[in-house]
Scaffold this motif. Structure first.
Motif, PDB file in Angstrom:
ATOM      1  N   VAL A  46     -15.604   6.460 -18.888  1.00  0.00           N
ATOM      2  CA  VAL A  46     -14.780   6.982 -19.977  1.00  0.00           C
ATOM      3  C   VAL A  46     -13.319   7.104 -19.558  1.00  0.00           C
ATOM      4  O   VAL A  46     -12.411   6.884 -20.375  1.00  0.00           O
ATOM      5  CB  VAL A  46     -15.328   8.333 -20.493  1.00  0.00           C
ATOM      6  N   SER A 181     -16.990   8.035 -26.292  1.00  0.00           N
ATOM      7  CA  SER A 181     -17.012   6.570 -26.295  1.00  0.00           C
ATOM      8  C   SER A 181     -15.619   5.983 -26.530  1.00  0.00           C
ATOM      9  O   SER A 181     -15.335   4.856 -26.129  1.00  0.00           O
ATOM     10  CB  SER A 181     -17.983   6.054 -27.364  1.00  0.00           C
ATOM     11  N   GLY A 183     -12.780   7.447 -25.391  1.00  0.00           N
ATOM     12  CA  GLY A 183     -11.858   7.867 -24.343  1.00  0.00           C
ATOM     13  C   GLY A 183     -10.965   9.020 -24.739  1.00  0.00           C
ATOM     14  O   GLY A 183      -9.872   9.187 -24.186  1.00  0.00           O
TER      15      GLY A 183
END
Length: 211
Positions: A46, A181, A183
């Motif tokens: 991530v 997902s 970031g």
């Protein structure tokens, strides 16, 4: 302060918690180092997404080798360690240098038992003044108030010796999966959402001296 985020059971949300904590602390003008000591490297993934997307502020990340250099870690205001049972040597090292351990506990009897075993595991490694404070809270709580499992798990967690219970809960909301997902921290993705409100309550309990 060195905070380890850990447990003996997978799927508790450790990496999501560590990522959001890091960004909240960075935005609070703390110098933060994140250590991904889990071979699954979910946290590294991530952070890579965030870097590739060019989101600011960046997250400073290192691997498990940093655990062997506690003097190096002292240059940071906050160090966050994400570690799982896939690397028990890294977990033991993290426990030995941590000031406190944050344990996210999903609302199930199996996770309560796991938390209890984890407390005993920590106590078998360190004791007395060197023992880190262990803090637990309910993570991935049911959003339906009619489901009693979350409250029952919270009551069981309160009763465990050796752990300080935090009342704020993080619910099992899709915004956490979406933000991770993409970031982004949950408070970056939905600043006025329910997830952000829950998050603010949790960090207020974790870092009252900063508010």
């Amino acid at each position: 302060m060195i905070t380890m985020v850990g447990s003996l059971k997978g799927g508790s949300g450790k990496s999501t918690l560590t990522f959001n904590l890091a960004l909240w602390l960075i935005r609070a003008n703390r110098r933060v180092l994140v250590i991904d000591a889990d071979p699954q490297a979910t946290l590294s993934d991530v952070v890579d997404v965030r870097r590739e997307e060019g989101f600011q502020p960046p997250v400073e990340l290192m691997g498990s080798a940093a655990l062997a250099e506690p003097h190096f870690l002292k240059q940071y205001d906050e160090t966050l360690i994400d570690v799982g049972t896939a690397d028990m040597d890294a977990m033991k090292r993290a426990i030995s240098i941590a000031d406190r351990i944050l344990v996210p506990v999903p609302p199930s009897q199996a996770d309560i038992w796991s938390a209890q075993r984890f407390i005993h595991f920590v106590e078998s490694l360190v004791s007395g003044k060197s023992r880190p404070e262990i803090i637990g809270f309910i993570n991935r709580a049911d959003t339906n108030q009619a489901i009693r499992e979350t409250s029952e798990a919270a009551a069981a967690l309160v009763s465990l010796p050796g752990i300080r219970y935090l009342k704020p809960r993080i619910a099992a909301r899709t915004v956490y999966r979406r933000s991770f997902s993409e970031g982004l921290a949950v408070f970056e993705l939905e600043p006025r959402g329910k997830g952000t409100k829950e998050w603010n309550a949790l960090v207020a309990a974790l870092y009252p001296e900063m508010l």
